[in-house]
Design a protein around this motif. Structure first.
Motif, PDB file in Angstrom:
ATOM      1  N   LEU A   1      43.937  49.965  42.387  1.00 32.65           N
ATOM      2  CA  LEU A   1      45.180  49.890  43.158  1.00 32.65           C
ATOM      3  C   LEU A   1      46.170  48.907  42.533  1.00 32.65           C
ATOM      4  N   PHE A   2      45.648  47.782  41.969  1.00 36.69           N
ATOM      5  CA  PHE A   2      46.524  46.782  41.324  1.00 36.69           C
ATOM      6  C   PHE A   2      47.225  47.422  40.122  1.00 36.69           C
TER       7      PHE A   2
ATOM      8  N   ILE B   1      30.854  45.698  43.745  1.00 34.97           N
ATOM      9  CA  ILE B   1      31.422  46.203  42.478  1.00 34.97           C
ATOM     10  C   ILE B   1      32.398  47.347  42.759  1.00 34.97           C
ATOM     11  N   VAL B   2      32.005  48.237  43.699  1.00 35.15           N
ATOM     12  CA  VAL B   2      32.882  49.367  44.044  1.00 35.15           C
ATOM     13  C   VAL B   2      34.204  48.860  44.607  1.00 35.15           C
ATOM     14  N   MET B   3      34.119  47.831  45.485  1.00 37.85           N
ATOM     15  CA  MET B   3      35.350  47.291  46.099  1.00 37.85           C
ATOM     16  C   MET B   3      36.245  46.657  45.045  1.00 37.85           C
ATOM     17  N   VAL B   4      35.634  45.862  44.147  1.00 42.49           N
ATOM     18  CA  VAL B   4      36.417  45.216  43.084  1.00 42.49           C
ATOM     19  C   VAL B   4      37.078  46.292  42.216  1.00 42.49           C
ATOM     20  N   ALA B   5      36.326  47.338  41.870  1.00 48.65           N
ATOM     21  CA  ALA B   5      36.870  48.415  41.026  1.00 48.65           C
ATOM     22  C   ALA B   5      38.028  49.106  41.730  1.00 48.65           C
TER      23      ALA B   5
END
Lengths: 190, 419
Positions: free
Chosen positions: B68-69, B59-63
């Motif tokens: 960044l996107f 979840i942290v990585m996706v967030a």
């Protein structure tokens, strides 16, 4: 619903309102000002650092960063003060005076809170009453592709025989609030 | 939790062996097996914990990727849309907060609601500054964020937010631009949370004991860093040592009382340095504002009052008397300008060492006895490097003291039955 739960809901709603107070009031002051903001220009030197979360920004070193002060005016390490500004005929800002007391600033005067004020000493004349300070608009966020380009342009401008300036336009609202409007290159010999 | 699970697994493996060896009848084994199997099911399996950790990481990585996107396409969005995006973390926090309160959710939800609301507030303020190019001082920003996080801390009783609060308070006090009154406010806002959770049966008693020294350090730097810091430092050390000894006296293990050793080490450092250098007890910078001096005295008075309160809770003992004495000796520079502090520190260390060793011996307290030994060791070490005393005298003194330590330890061990 119990009394405790109701109290918690009320406190939580109040805390959310407190959180929103600063952003909402700031946006309203900027988007719908009660008086037209005063616009001033500042010559800046800049370089291009990186913020891992917010991307690139240009770090600014705006001028003027010095002002004459009374002989007996001293500042403690990193003390803050209020700088009264004036708009010159060319639209550029001019530092008028520095004061520690906000109540000494008259209605309608444009001012900004400045940090790291220190008295500048001249080796020859130790009584030189000039103070140096940091103006608070020191960042200009922009697209990550544009920032290095801005820095390159800046390097070109800083070479001998330069024919322009980096100019930061700042809007000043009531109560010392300000917002940077633009950062642009002003061509032409200085 | 893992330790308890291991105990239950061990018990389940042990029961058939106990029955086989005839120590328990079959009926007892069956009852106990049913009981411990039911208990085992209440513990989360290690695989589930591992899966939860992986899920959180994901979840942290996706967030981070989404951040960044959005960051890459940030300039393409109109100002209103950028403000809207900036409000998303706060909106998530608000939803979590209302659900947590209305549905009486557990601690995990409370922590999430508090952290998301406080983070949302910090993100919104930062993004507003970026969108409108309203630059300002870092200390102003941190102060505002910490102040707005305080209600969440109390509403949700969140320990994670408390840790973040203390962590970020160092960004405020470490920033030279922060005024002392702001640091004082941040500390004063947090103090009731600690006071509430340091109680004997409090929910986060032990974790809060670990958090307290960090919070005290932050408050100390912010409120007293520019002035005569030795006085509040010795008072804080006194509080931690006396309160820590009280807890140890009630049977708490040292690992659950993380105050004693660091506070004692700081105290020894100050007294040791003070026995070598008069400047340790100097008054700090004279170029400070009257306001900062007020904050210093309010903070110091609060710390001294707390010490008196803790001092009065129990009977007078060696550690209580010595800590009060160390605080009093820090007041001497207010009374005289004469260079007496080196002598005073030497006497204090020597006296403290002898009193503690004696007290430890009489009360059979190994901790107190060794505390006294350390005091005398510090004094000896400081004097060993003291060029004002002749080598021969130092050598003789050290040999005598070393033999004294060994003899005292042997006698103590024999008397307390540990030898």
């Amino acid at each position: 619903m119990g009394k405790g739960k109701r109290m918690l809901l009320v406190f939580y709603t109040l805390s959310l309102a407190a959180i929103l107070l600063y952003p909402v009031s700031t946006v309203l002051k900027i988007e719908f000002p009660s008086e037209a903001p005063a616009e001033m220009k500042f010559r800046v030197r800049a370089f291009d650092p990186y913020d891992p979360l917010r991307g690139r920004y240009v770090r600014l070193d705006p001028l003027p960063n010095e002002v004459k002060v009374p002989e007996d005016m001293n500042f403690r390490y990193r003390e803050k003060a209020f700088l009264v500004l004036e708009r010159g005929r060319d639209g550029f800002a001019r530092a008028v005076r520095l004061t520690k007391d906000r109540s000494e600033i008259g209605d309608g005067e444009i001012f900004v809170k400045v940090g790291r004020v220190f008295r500048k000493y001249d080796k020859k004349n130790k009584k030189t009453a000039v103070c140096r300070f940091d103006l608070p608009f020191r960042f200009f966020y922009l697209n990550e592709l544009d920032a290095p380009e801005v820095e390159r342009e800046l390097a070109n401008l800083s070479r001998p025989g330069r024919d322009g300036d980096f100019v930061l336009t700042v809007r000043f609202f009531k109560d010392g609030l300000f917002a940077v409007k633009s950062l642009e290159i002003q061509k032409g010999k200085k | 939790m893992a330790e308890k699970r291991n105990h239950v697994v061990w018990m389940l493996e042990e029961l058939p062996r106990l029955r086989a060896s005839g120590l328990i009848p079959e009926e007892t084994e069956k009852v106990l097996l049913d009981h411990y199997r039911a208990k085992l099911e209440t513990f989360p399996a290690p695989q589930r914990i591992f899966a939860a950790v992986l899920a959180v990481l994901g979840i942290v990585m996706v967030a981070a990727g989404i951040v960044l996107f959005v960051n890459h396409n940030w300039d393409m969005l109109p100002k209103a849309a950028r403000m809207g995006v900036s409000c998303i973390p706060l909106a998530i926090g608000a939803v979590l907060g209302y659900v947590t309160i209305l549905k009486n959710k557990g601690q995990l939800w409370r922590e999430a609601a508090a952290v998301f609301t406080a983070t949302g507030s910090a993100v919104l303020t930062a993004m507003l500054s970026q969108i409108y190019h309203i630059n300002g001082e870092m200390s102003d920003y941190i102060f505002l964020v910490l102040l707005l996080a305080l209600p969440q801390l109390y509403i949700f009783d969140s320990f994670v937010l408390a840790c973040l609060y203390v962590f970020f308070s160092f960004f405020l006090v470490g920033n030279g631009d922060a005024e002392a009154w702001r640091c004082g406010m941040v500390a004063a806002g947090f103090a009731p949370f600690l006071a509430r959770h340091l109680g004997e049966n409090a929910k986060f008693a032990v974790p809060c004991r670990y958090l307290t020294p960090a919070a005290a350090l932050s408050a100390l730097i912010g409120c007293a860093g520019s002035h005569y810091i030795v006085l509040p430092v010795l008072a804080l050390c006194g509080i931690f040592i006396v309160a820590g000894m009280d807890l140890v006296g009630r049977g708490e293990r040292l690992v659950r009382v993380p105050w004693l050793l660091p506070a004692f080490a700081v105290q020894m450092f100050i007294l040791g340095a003070g026995s070598c250098e008069e400047d340790v007890f100097s008054f700090g910078s004279k170029f400070q504002s009257a306001q900062s001096l007020w904050v210093y005295w309010i903070f110091t008075a609060a710390v001294l009052l707390l010490f008196v309160f803790i001092f009065m809770r129990r009977r007078l003992s060696e550690e209580r008397a010595l800590n009060a004495l160390f605080i009093l000796l820090a007041l001497i520079p207010f009374a005289t300008d004469a260079p007496v502090m080196r002598i005073v520190c030497n006497i204090a260390l020597g006296l403290g060492g002898i009193v503690c060793m004696r007290g430890g011996f009489v009360r059979r307290s190994f901790l107190l006895f060794n505390g006294g030994a350390v005091m005398l060791t510090v004094l000896t070490a400081c004097r060993f490097f003291d060029s004002e005393i002749g080598v021969l005298y130092r050598s003789a003194g050290l040999i005598l003291l070393g033999l004294g330590f060994i003899a005292a330890n042997v006698v103590y061990m024999k008397k307390s039955g540990r030898a």
